[in-house]
Design an enzyme around this catalytic site. Sequence first.
Site, PDB file in Angstrom:
ATOM      1  CG  ASP A 131      -2.091   0.953   1.092  1.00  0.00           C
ATOM      2  OD1 ASP A 131      -2.326   1.447  -0.029  1.00  0.00           O
ATOM      3  OD2 ASP A 131      -2.761   1.212   2.110  1.00  0.00           O
ATOM      4  CG  HIS A 138      -4.279  10.473   2.737  1.00  0.00           C
ATOM      5  ND1 HIS A 138      -5.307  10.444   3.656  1.00  0.00           N
ATOM      6  CD2 HIS A 138      -3.442   9.461   3.090  1.00  0.00           C
ATOM      7  CE1 HIS A 138      -5.108   9.448   4.510  1.00  0.00           C
ATOM      8  NE2 HIS A 138      -3.980   8.837   4.198  1.00  0.00           N
ATOM      9  CD  GLU A 204      -6.434   4.642   4.836  1.00  0.00           C
ATOM     10  OE1 GLU A 204      -5.782   3.795   4.183  1.00  0.00           O
ATOM     11  OE2 GLU A 204      -5.914   5.428   5.661  1.00  0.00           O
ATOM     12  CD  GLU A 206      -5.615   2.811   0.033  1.00  0.00           C
ATOM     13  OE1 GLU A 206      -4.772   2.225  -0.694  1.00  0.00           O
ATOM     14  OE2 GLU A 206      -5.491   2.923   1.265  1.00  0.00           O
ATOM     15  CG  ASP A 238      -5.983   0.216   3.868  1.00  0.00           C
ATOM     16  OD1 ASP A 238      -6.104  -0.829   4.520  1.00  0.00           O
ATOM     17  OD2 ASP A 238      -5.014   0.992   3.991  1.00  0.00           O
ATOM     18  NE  ARG A 242      -7.962   6.455   9.817  1.00  0.00           N
ATOM     19  CZ  ARG A 242      -7.262   6.248   8.722  1.00  0.00           C
ATOM     20  NH1 ARG A 242      -6.017   5.782   8.796  1.00  0.00           N
ATOM     21  NH2 ARG A 242      -7.778   6.500   7.530  1.00  0.00           N
ATOM     22  CD  GLN A 245      -3.142   4.354  10.960  1.00  0.00           C
ATOM     23  OE1 GLN A 245      -4.370   4.408  10.846  1.00  0.00           O
ATOM     24  NE2 GLN A 245      -2.330   4.763  10.007  1.00  0.00           N
ATOM     25  CE  LYS A 258      -3.704   2.084   7.591  1.00  0.00           C
ATOM     26  NZ  LYS A 258      -4.547   2.964   6.778  1.00  0.00           N
ATOM     27  CB  THR A 262      -7.444  -4.876   2.437  1.00  0.00           C
ATOM     28  OG1 THR A 262      -6.587  -4.678   3.556  1.00  0.00           O
ATOM     29  CG2 THR A 262      -7.217  -3.785   1.413  1.00  0.00           C
ATOM     30  CD  GLU A 369      -7.447  12.899   4.267  1.00  0.00           C
ATOM     31  OE1 GLU A 369      -7.128  13.848   3.535  1.00  0.00           O
ATOM     32  OE2 GLU A 369      -7.505  11.718   3.859  1.00  0.00           O
TER      33      GLU A 369
HETATM   34 CA    CA Z   1      -4.151   2.853   2.993  1.00  0.00          CA
END
Ligand code: CA
Length: 421
Positions: A131, A138, A204, A206, A238, A242, A245, A258, A262, A369
């Site tokens: 990834d 971002h 996420e 992607e 993904d 948080r 993380q 993560k 996915t 975000e």
């Molecule tokens: Ca990602």
Amino acid sequence: MDSHLRSFLDVPRDSHFPIQNLPFGVFQPKQGKPRIGVAIGDLIIDLSVLEELGHFRSPEFQDQHVFSEDSLNAFLALGRPAWRKAREIVQHLLSAETPTLRDDAKLHARIFHAQKDVLMKLPARIGNYTDFYSSYHHAHNVGTMLRGPENALMPNWKWLPVAYHGRASSVVISGTDVHRPQGQIKPPDASVPVFGPTKSLDYELEMAFLIGPGNSLGEPIPIERAMDHIFGFVLMNDWSARDIQAWEYQPLGPFLAKNFCTSISPWVVTAEALESFRKPLPQQEPEPLPYLRGKNDLTFDIHLEAHLQTSSMDSPAVITRTNFQNLYWSVAQQLAHHTVNGCNLQPGDLLASGTISGPTEESRGCMLELTWRGANPLKLPNGETRKWLEDGDKLTITGWCEGDRYRVGFGEVRGRVLPVV
Ligand code: CA
């Protein structure tokens, strides 16, 4: 340029899968084994049957029977000449002008399946998943939250496409539910961590691409040859935790935040189908090192959206609108960088873009975000608010290229959040 192409099958104008697209995927009919097909409108054309009938007897296929396999890997290994040839053959057979299939009504029941009647499988046996972190906005937004706007980007970010090695075993097909993961979390005001369900589950938005032939260990792929190894693209979510993380990521990067799930979309849109939607890569400043400079490097104009539907909503709300062109690093640069030290890529490897955020608030590709780490909750049309994803929420990512009276689309990748197992 492709707008004149027409199939003998009826394909609605807003379909993601007109004759100009022809994405490849692995499907399993109610009776029978998984095999390879191409989406056309609401249908799938069964390539294993076309192969049996001899339509792919051409030197590009090297006498191999790749379409009765339960993954695209053997086909991916054949490389661009075979990919182009297969697309040409299917496009020709589906064309309104070609009588071969059009006029053979008896054959239709054998070669066409309704998409709604089959089970879609992962398109490839994914050996490795990487990834990247290639959207400037971002990286800038996340860096601003962590370190302030002055130090938002790490010093390496504009010199190399930053990435981490993800986990391939937990890449799942669209439609798979995701259970809220548990882990170690250290609340900001606590001195020691606690164990429990994540309180800040995120998506996420992607895109990712599948690797074709790949390279031998020790032999980098030069940037000019990158597209020989990029078969096609899927949408990717993904899923991220948080709080897990935030506690675990230093100094080696994301791990359990993560690798619990996915999700990818089932239809792989080929580089050929995206040809009409190529755009020049935006100027990069500073100029990258020579091994990352491609003479004709490019990106694609792909409109991307994320939709959220909570369990009390009747229909989903759009929460992200962004574009593939928001990526700073190109796929060719990502691939050249990945192999520059001799790292070997293999057929079926999956390389993802990182969250694709743009410059506007609406184009932010994750809740982190959108809500600025929970500080500004999202307001949904039914009056609910969300800082993070809650149990029962359904998150869908979709995307398409807008042609002249047709769309080359990616379908969707969707998943629903379920409570801790
Ligand atoms: Ca990602």
